[in-house]
Design a protein around this motif. Sequence first.
Motif, PDB file in Angstrom:
ATOM      1  N   HIS A 108       0.812  -1.209   0.000  1.00 53.00           N
ATOM      2  CA  HIS A 108       0.000   0.000   0.000  1.00 53.00           C
ATOM      3  C   HIS A 108       0.853   1.269   0.000  1.00 53.00           C
ATOM      4  CE1 HIS A 108      -3.030   2.567   2.549  1.00 53.00           C
ATOM      5  NE2 HIS A 108      -2.790   3.106   1.369  1.00 53.00           N
TER       6      HIS A 108
ATOM      7  N   HIS B   3       1.750  -9.646   7.497  1.00 52.78           N
ATOM      8  CA  HIS B   3       0.305  -9.568   7.717  1.00 52.78           C
ATOM      9  C   HIS B   3      -0.359 -10.932   7.526  1.00 52.78           C
ATOM     10  CE1 HIS B   3       0.297  -5.228   8.145  1.00 52.78           C
ATOM     11  NE2 HIS B   3       1.034  -5.130   7.066  1.00 52.78           N
TER      12      HIS B   3
ATOM     13  N   GLN C 118      -3.169 -12.489  10.041  1.00 53.16           N
ATOM     14  CA  GLN C 118      -4.471 -13.011   9.635  1.00 53.16           C
ATOM     15  C   GLN C 118      -4.691 -14.433  10.125  1.00 53.16           C
ATOM     16  OE1 GLN C 118      -4.232 -12.438   5.416  1.00 53.16           O
ATOM     17  NE2 GLN C 118      -4.599 -10.231   5.529  1.00 53.16           N
TER      18      GLN C 118
ATOM     19  N   HIS D 214      -6.304  -0.931  -0.429  1.00 54.66           N
ATOM     20  CA  HIS D 214      -7.203  -2.033  -0.790  1.00 54.66           C
ATOM     21  C   HIS D 214      -7.369  -3.067   0.321  1.00 54.66           C
ATOM     22  CE1 HIS D 214      -7.047  -0.359  -4.768  1.00 54.66           C
ATOM     23  NE2 HIS D 214      -5.750  -0.590  -4.883  1.00 54.66           N
ATOM     24  N   HIS D 215      -6.508  -3.031   1.336  1.00 54.80           N
ATOM     25  CA  HIS D 215      -6.553  -4.069   2.366  1.00 54.80           C
ATOM     26  C   HIS D 215      -6.453  -3.500   3.781  1.00 54.80           C
ATOM     27  CE1 HIS D 215      -6.138  -6.987  -0.852  1.00 54.80           C
ATOM     28  NE2 HIS D 215      -5.076  -6.347  -1.284  1.00 54.80           N
TER      29      HIS D 215
ATOM     30  N   GLY E 232     -11.766  -2.823   5.156  1.00 54.95           N
ATOM     31  CA  GLY E 232     -12.359  -3.811   6.049  1.00 54.95           C
ATOM     32  C   GLY E 232     -13.677  -3.337   6.618  1.00 54.95           C
TER      33      GLY E 232
END
Length: 301
Positions: A11, A75, A79, A169-170, A175
């Motif tokens: 990002h 990341h 997760q 985007h993440h 979210g």
Amino acid sequence: MRVFVTGASGHVGSALVPELLAAGHEVVGLARSDESAAALAALGAEVRRGDLADVDGLRAAATDADGVVHLAFRHDLMQQGDGAGAASADLAAVGAIGDALAGTGKPFVGTSGTLLLVATAQGRGGTEKDTLPGGYRIDAENLVIGLADRGVRSSVVRLPPTVHSDLDHHGFVPGLVALARRTGTSGYVGEGANRWPAVHTRDAAHLYRLALENAPAGTRLHAVADEGVPFREIAEAIGRGVGVPATSVAPEAAAEHFGYLAFAVQPDNPTSAAATRELMGWAPAHPGLIDDLAAGHYFTA
């Protein structure tokens, strides 16, 4: 300057690489997949294949560079619920890069977060002077800063929980948008008075470049444009974009409603960047969080 960048295709990295190239630097970007390698090559960066687990590769890449910006984080482990493993991998990566740069006077810019200040800056805005002795991701921040005593021009950029733009985007905002679509409501906890600092991705990238070029050794910097947006306003803006109401979620129901986001939506994290702006001459020039949400790009997918 030949700059080695971890997380170069991510990002913030996707804004930082063009920023560095436009300023006349050469960029060597770490890529662990064919997709990341292709994205970096398209931007004009040199590609170095590898990942954070390859500490020998990180050490070699740092040795060959004139400076390093460390953006990458595991990341994927986060997760999977392995936060400790992600933090351990980050600490090992910082250690390897630091060993390579020790005694050279070269710049090393690390990454941390303003959410870490919640425990030490309760009831007031967090500042660049706020520190903690240790803990999750704090150990890596302190290790980077400590490299100043080993002949490295080290600095850390603390990012707010919301780094926003069309490149995001993440992150937390996508979210929350996905959650609002799934549940039919854009939630906030209690009265939603807790505040989130925020920064546009391209303003954050600009600060990383300034830090690489000029930050004094042992400097903590805040990439904060909006010092504290009430979370209810964020939820309302997301609700308008998705077309659902913004509603309060009781604190005891936050974990069930927000899932993995629950840890981030409740803290009050107002954060100042006054010292950073004065020291680095950094002046954010892109839209703030609420205006960026109103632009609509978060809701087009």
